[in-house]
Scaffold this motif. Structure first.
Motif, PDB file in Angstrom:
ATOM      1  N   VAL A  60       0.829  -1.210   0.000  1.00 18.28           N
ATOM      2  CA  VAL A  60       0.000   0.000   0.000  1.00 18.28           C
ATOM      3  C   VAL A  60       0.867   1.265   0.000  1.00 18.28           C
ATOM      4  CG1 VAL A  60      -1.708   1.298   1.324  1.00 18.28           C
ATOM      5  CG2 VAL A  60      -1.912  -1.168   1.135  1.00 18.28           C
ATOM      6  N   TYR A  61       2.006   1.205   0.659  1.00 15.26           N
ATOM      7  CA  TYR A  61       2.903   2.362   0.752  1.00 15.26           C
ATOM      8  C   TYR A  61       4.080   2.270  -0.226  1.00 15.26           C
ATOM      9  CZ  TYR A  61       0.706   4.699   4.690  1.00 15.26           C
ATOM     10  OH  TYR A  61      -0.156   5.402   5.494  1.00 15.26           O
TER      11      TYR A  61
ATOM     12  N   GLU B 260      -0.783  15.036   5.308  1.00  8.67           N
ATOM     13  CA  GLU B 260      -1.013  13.907   4.411  1.00  8.67           C
ATOM     14  C   GLU B 260       0.280  13.549   3.686  1.00  8.67           C
ATOM     15  OE1 GLU B 260      -4.294  12.517   1.144  1.00  8.67           O
ATOM     16  OE2 GLU B 260      -3.605  14.593   1.028  1.00  8.67           O
TER      17      GLU B 260
ATOM     18  N   SER C  18      -0.945  10.007  -0.994  1.00  8.07           N
ATOM     19  CA  SER C  18      -2.412  10.042  -1.044  1.00  8.07           C
ATOM     20  C   SER C  18      -3.000   9.076  -0.022  1.00  8.07           C
ATOM     21  CB  SER C  18      -2.889   9.686  -2.454  1.00  8.07           C
ATOM     22  OG  SER C  18      -2.430   8.388  -2.791  1.00  8.07           O
ATOM     23  N   HIS C  19      -2.392   9.052   1.165  1.00 13.18           N
ATOM     24  CA  HIS C  19      -2.763   8.065   2.184  1.00 13.18           C
ATOM     25  C   HIS C  19      -3.657   8.610   3.281  1.00 13.18           C
ATOM     26  CE1 HIS C  19      -0.277   5.030   0.356  1.00 13.18           C
ATOM     27  NE2 HIS C  19       0.626   5.968   0.190  1.00 13.18           N
TER      28      HIS C  19
ATOM     29  N   ASP D 233       2.193   3.432  10.528  1.00  8.33           N
ATOM     30  CA  ASP D 233       1.305   2.497   9.849  1.00  8.33           C
ATOM     31  C   ASP D 233       1.997   1.153   9.773  1.00  8.33           C
ATOM     32  OD1 ASP D 233      -0.164   1.045   7.668  1.00  8.33           O
ATOM     33  OD2 ASP D 233      -1.260   2.932   7.607  1.00  8.33           O
TER      34      ASP D 233
ATOM     35  N   SER E 288       1.845  -0.984   7.356  1.00  5.74           N
ATOM     36  CA  SER E 288       1.822  -1.464   5.970  1.00  5.74           C
ATOM     37  C   SER E 288       3.178  -1.339   5.286  1.00  5.74           C
ATOM     38  CB  SER E 288       0.779  -0.686   5.169  1.00  5.74           C
ATOM     39  OG  SER E 288      -0.481  -0.880   5.702  1.00  5.74           O
TER      40      SER E 288
END
Length: 113
Positions: free
Chosen positions: A30-31, A88, A91-92, A110, A112
């Motif tokens: 995701v990252y 931010e 775009s997370h 996070d 991830s």
């Protein structure tokens, strides 16, 4: 105006990577966009962008609590006097932080990696 400083830490299960403390790292899954130069935006309470900067180089860090790929950032010229700020990375999603937190250190974590 002030400089907003903080870090994005992508948590890594201990022993799940061959990386050693201090080595360069970047996000995955995701990252995958978490890397040197990724955009970091600061928003006012109305959701308008008021300052921006970029992530620094990711560095793998380990301690007794676990491990993470950590990206420091400094956003210069953030307008002072707001009760809250939104931060931010890429775009997370926007993380809301208090004025006190914005003026000291913004920690975004996070799991991830």
């Amino acid at each position: 105006m002030f400089d907003l400083k903080g870090a994005l830490s992508l948590l890594v299960p201990k022993g799940s990577t061959a990386l050693k403390s201090g080595e360069i790292c970047q996000g995955t899954a995701v990252y995958a966009d978490a890397k040197l130069g990724t955009l970091v935006q600061v928003y006012n309470p109305s959701g308008r962008s008021i300052a921006s900067g970029v992530l620094g180089q990711g560095q793998f860090v380990e301690n007794e609590l676990g491990a993470a790929c950590r990206f420091d950032f400094t956003i210069r010229g953030v307008p002072d006097g707001l009760p809250t700020y939104g931060v931010e990375v890429g775009s997370h999603g926007v993380h809301s932080v208090s004025s006190t937190e914005a003026h000291s250190w913004v920690a975004i974590a996070d799991a991830s990696f």
